[in-house]
Structure formats: C-alpha cells, structure tokens
Write an enzyme that holds these catalytic residues in place. Structure first.
Site, PDB file in Angstrom:
ATOM      1  N   ASP A  44      -0.161 -14.453  -9.503  1.00 25.82           N
ATOM      2  CA  ASP A  44      -0.557 -13.100  -9.034  1.00 25.82           C
ATOM      3  C   ASP A  44      -1.916 -13.446  -8.620  1.00 25.82           C
ATOM      4  O   ASP A  44      -2.802 -14.091  -9.296  1.00 25.82           O
ATOM      5  CB  ASP A  44      -0.474 -12.222 -10.288  1.00 25.82           C
ATOM      6  CG  ASP A  44      -1.151 -10.845  -9.657  1.00 25.82           C
ATOM      7  OD1 ASP A  44      -0.124  -9.613  -9.424  1.00 25.82           O
ATOM      8  OD2 ASP A  44      -2.291 -10.505  -9.145  1.00 25.82           O
ATOM      9  N   ILE A  45      -2.574 -13.109  -7.536  1.00 25.78           N
ATOM     10  CA  ILE A  45      -3.856 -13.274  -6.728  1.00 25.78           C
ATOM     11  C   ILE A  45      -4.808 -12.743  -7.989  1.00 25.78           C
ATOM     12  O   ILE A  45      -5.926 -13.089  -7.621  1.00 25.78           O
ATOM     13  CB  ILE A  45      -3.992 -12.657  -5.268  1.00 25.78           C
ATOM     14  CG1 ILE A  45      -4.913 -13.515  -4.700  1.00 25.78           C
ATOM     15  CG2 ILE A  45      -4.229 -11.377  -5.430  1.00 25.78           C
ATOM     16  CD1 ILE A  45      -4.844 -13.247  -3.280  1.00 25.78           C
TER      17      ILE A  45
ATOM     18  N   ASN B  65       6.866  -2.241 -12.062  1.00 23.71           N
ATOM     19  CA  ASN B  65       6.061  -0.735 -11.422  1.00 23.71           C
ATOM     20  C   ASN B  65       7.117  -0.339 -10.340  1.00 23.71           C
ATOM     21  O   ASN B  65       6.993  -1.005  -9.380  1.00 23.71           O
ATOM     22  CB  ASN B  65       4.649  -1.139 -10.997  1.00 23.71           C
ATOM     23  CG  ASN B  65       3.932  -1.508 -12.209  1.00 23.71           C
ATOM     24  OD1 ASN B  65       4.120  -1.376 -13.402  1.00 23.71           O
ATOM     25  ND2 ASN B  65       2.831  -2.409 -11.718  1.00 23.71           N
TER      26      ASN B  65
ATOM     27  N   GLN C 287       3.023   1.299  -8.445  1.00 24.41           N
ATOM     28  CA  GLN C 287       3.556   0.320  -7.625  1.00 24.41           C
ATOM     29  C   GLN C 287       2.717   0.283  -6.371  1.00 24.41           C
ATOM     30  O   GLN C 287       2.492   1.441  -5.749  1.00 24.41           O
ATOM     31  CB  GLN C 287       5.006   0.330  -7.154  1.00 24.41           C
ATOM     32  CG  GLN C 287       5.528  -0.498  -6.255  1.00 24.41           C
ATOM     33  CD  GLN C 287       7.179  -0.397  -5.986  1.00 24.41           C
ATOM     34  OE1 GLN C 287       7.523   0.632  -6.263  1.00 24.41           O
ATOM     35  NE2 GLN C 287       7.645  -1.333  -5.380  1.00 24.41           N
TER      36      GLN C 287
ATOM     37  N   HIS D 108       9.260  -6.497  -7.495  1.00 23.08           N
ATOM     38  CA  HIS D 108       8.495  -7.604  -8.099  1.00 23.08           C
ATOM     39  C   HIS D 108       8.435  -7.426  -9.522  1.00 23.08           C
ATOM     40  O   HIS D 108       8.096  -6.413  -9.846  1.00 23.08           O
ATOM     41  CB  HIS D 108       7.331  -8.154  -7.446  1.00 23.08           C
ATOM     42  CG  HIS D 108       6.080  -7.150  -7.609  1.00 23.08           C
ATOM     43  ND1 HIS D 108       6.238  -6.001  -6.477  1.00 23.08           N
ATOM     44  CD2 HIS D 108       5.097  -6.840  -8.338  1.00 23.08           C
ATOM     45  CE1 HIS D 108       5.031  -5.094  -6.770  1.00 23.08           C
ATOM     46  NE2 HIS D 108       4.611  -5.708  -7.939  1.00 23.08           N
ATOM     47  N   PHE D 109       8.686  -8.529 -10.342  1.00 20.56           N
ATOM     48  CA  PHE D 109       8.320  -8.524 -11.993  1.00 20.56           C
ATOM     49  C   PHE D 109       7.293  -9.027 -12.294  1.00 20.56           C
ATOM     50  O   PHE D 109       7.256 -10.263 -11.834  1.00 20.56           O
ATOM     51  CB  PHE D 109       9.813  -9.017 -12.617  1.00 20.56           C
ATOM     52  CG  PHE D 109      11.131  -8.320 -12.639  1.00 20.56           C
ATOM     53  CD1 PHE D 109      11.681  -8.229 -11.325  1.00 20.56           C
ATOM     54  CD2 PHE D 109      11.422  -7.625 -13.555  1.00 20.56           C
ATOM     55  CE1 PHE D 109      13.017  -7.563 -11.109  1.00 20.56           C
ATOM     56  CE2 PHE D 109      12.651  -7.014 -13.309  1.00 20.56           C
ATOM     57  CZ  PHE D 109      13.513  -6.998 -12.226  1.00 20.56           C
ATOM     58  N   HIS D 110       6.514  -8.536 -13.043  1.00 19.71           N
ATOM     59  CA  HIS D 110       5.057  -8.966 -13.414  1.00 19.71           C
ATOM     60  C   HIS D 110       5.464  -9.706 -14.788  1.00 19.71           C
ATOM     61  O   HIS D 110       6.275  -9.039 -15.538  1.00 19.71           O
ATOM     62  CB  HIS D 110       4.158  -7.944 -13.715  1.00 19.71           C
ATOM     63  CG  HIS D 110       3.633  -7.257 -12.733  1.00 19.71           C
ATOM     64  ND1 HIS D 110       2.142  -7.655 -12.025  1.00 19.71           N
ATOM     65  CD2 HIS D 110       3.929  -6.231 -11.982  1.00 19.71           C
ATOM     66  CE1 HIS D 110       1.865  -6.844 -11.108  1.00 19.71           C
ATOM     67  NE2 HIS D 110       2.822  -5.830 -11.235  1.00 19.71           N
TER      68      HIS D 110
HETATM   69  P1  5GP Z   1       2.023  -3.509  -8.342  1.00 20.02           P
HETATM   70  O1  5GP Z   1       1.080  -2.523  -8.702  1.00 20.02           O
HETATM   71  O2  5GP Z   1       2.843  -3.313  -6.910  1.00 20.02           O
HETATM   72  O3  5GP Z   1       3.360  -3.881  -9.226  1.00 20.02           O
HETATM   73  O4  5GP Z   1       1.331  -4.948  -8.220  1.00 20.02           O
HETATM   74  C1  5GP Z   1       1.147  -5.781  -7.052  1.00 20.02           C
HETATM   75  C2  5GP Z   1       0.396  -7.098  -7.347  1.00 20.02           C
HETATM   76  O5  5GP Z   1       0.438  -7.969  -6.488  1.00 20.02           O
HETATM   77  C3  5GP Z   1      -1.173  -6.927  -8.006  1.00 20.02           C
HETATM   78  O6  5GP Z   1      -1.287  -7.390  -9.197  1.00 20.02           O
HETATM   79  C4  5GP Z   1      -1.707  -7.850  -6.993  1.00 20.02           C
HETATM   80  O7  5GP Z   1      -2.898  -8.328  -7.792  1.00 20.02           O
HETATM   81  C5  5GP Z   1      -0.657  -8.604  -6.555  1.00 20.02           C
HETATM   82  N1  5GP Z   1      -1.009  -9.054  -5.092  1.00 20.02           N
HETATM   83  C6  5GP Z   1      -1.473  -8.427  -4.152  1.00 20.02           C
HETATM   84  N2  5GP Z   1      -1.378  -9.091  -3.080  1.00 20.02           N
HETATM   85  C7  5GP Z   1      -1.230 -10.218  -3.042  1.00 20.02           C
HETATM   86  C8  5GP Z   1      -1.242 -11.497  -2.652  1.00 20.02           C
HETATM   87  O8  5GP Z   1      -1.507 -11.407  -1.285  1.00 20.02           O
HETATM   88  N3  5GP Z   1      -0.807 -12.333  -2.989  1.00 20.02           N
HETATM   89  C9  5GP Z   1      -0.717 -12.475  -4.362  1.00 20.02           C
HETATM   90  N4  5GP Z   1      -0.353 -13.887  -5.049  1.00 20.02           N
HETATM   91  N5  5GP Z   1      -0.680 -11.483  -5.156  1.00 20.02           N
HETATM   92  C10 5GP Z   1      -0.873 -10.126  -4.491  1.00 20.02           C
END
Ligand code: 5GP
Ligand code: ZN
Length: 128
Positions: A29-30, A85, A92, A98-100
């Site tokens: 995750d970035i 999420n 989300q 995606h799974f964290h």
């Molecule tokens: P969500 O809230 O949708 O479950 O989380 C999205 C996740 O994707 C966040 O933790 C965010 O930091 C990560 N993310 C968003 N854009 C990018 C990206 O371009 N590259 C990477 N590696 N992670 C991303």
C-alpha cells in the site's frame, strides 16, 4: 482506464509487487499504516467480494495465505489483520476489490495512525 488498480495490474503504473499469479496481484500500500501493509486483489476488475465467482474467491484466498506467510516470515510479524472495505459506507475508496493485509507486531502503533514508512526498504526486506 479510470481504475488505479487496473492501471497497476496492466503495468501502466508502478508498485512494489510482492506476489503475482495468473489471477491475483499483491503489492505494498502506498500509504501504509504498518510495516508491510499489503493489498491483495483479483486481476479482474470487480467492485466487491460478492462479485467474485466461487472459483475466483478461492484463488484470492489462496494468494492471501501465501502473502501472509511471506510477511510473517520476512518481517518477523507475530500476527496480522485482513480487512476488506466494501462500499463507501465501509470506507472503500478504490472501487476494485482488495484485501488489506496488516502484519502486526507489538509496538506497531496500531492501524489508525498513518506512519512514515520507507516502502523500498520494506520491499527489500520482504523480497530478499
Ligand atoms: P480502501 O479504502 O479503498 O480500502 O483503500 C484503498 C487503499 O489503496 C488505501 O490504503 C491507499 O493508500 C491505497 N492506494 C491508493 N492508491 C494507490 C496506488 O496508486 N498505489 C498503491 N500501492 N496503493 C494505493
Ligand atoms: Zn480495477
């Protein structure tokens, strides 16, 4: 293409890739909240878990298991959280399932505080 994860999957945007097979991709995750915070996802764009076929769900879970084992070993983590999420109400932000995976260690500060983590250093630790 208006999905950032589809762009990464297509190789049009960089990531620190830690696992890939025919159906699944996993990368750091970035904006990590703990060291080794990883996103595991199906390559096929679906929004939520219930949109996967049963077969695809198995592929994804199998990849999560592999990622978990890798992170536990390479980061000497003691445990982990796996979180999905689904839906805006659940936080989300990216509408590609995606799974964290959050490797956990004592003193890691928990999941709710953003941290300055050097992704490249973590990547080398995991992939060496
Ligand atoms: P969500 O809230 O949708 O479950 O989380 C999205 C996740 O994707 C966040 O933790 C965010 O930091 C990560 N993310 C968003 N854009 C990018 C990206 O371009 N590259 C990477 N590696 N992670 C991303
Ligand atoms: Zn997508």
């Amino acid at each position: 293409m208006d999905c950032v994860f589809c762009e990464i999957i297509a190789g049009k945007k960089d990531c620190f890739k830690i696992y890939e097979d025919e159906n699944v991709l996993a990368f750091l995750d970035i904006n990590p909240v703990v060291e080794g915070h990883t996103l595991v996802m199906p390559k096929r764009h679906v929004e939520r878990l219930e949109d996967l076929s049963d077969e695809e769900a198995v592929f994804v879970l199998r990849a999560i298991k592999r990622v978990v084992k890798l992170l536990l070993k390479k980061l000497q983590a003691d445990g982990y959280n796996v979180v999905v999420n689904a839906g805006r109400i659940a936080g989300q932000e990216i509408l590609h399932l995606h799974f964290h995976v959050f490797p956990r260690k004592s003193g890691d500060g928990g999941l709710f505080t953003p941290k300055e983590i050097d992704l490249e250093r973590v990547y080398r630790k995991i992939m060496d």
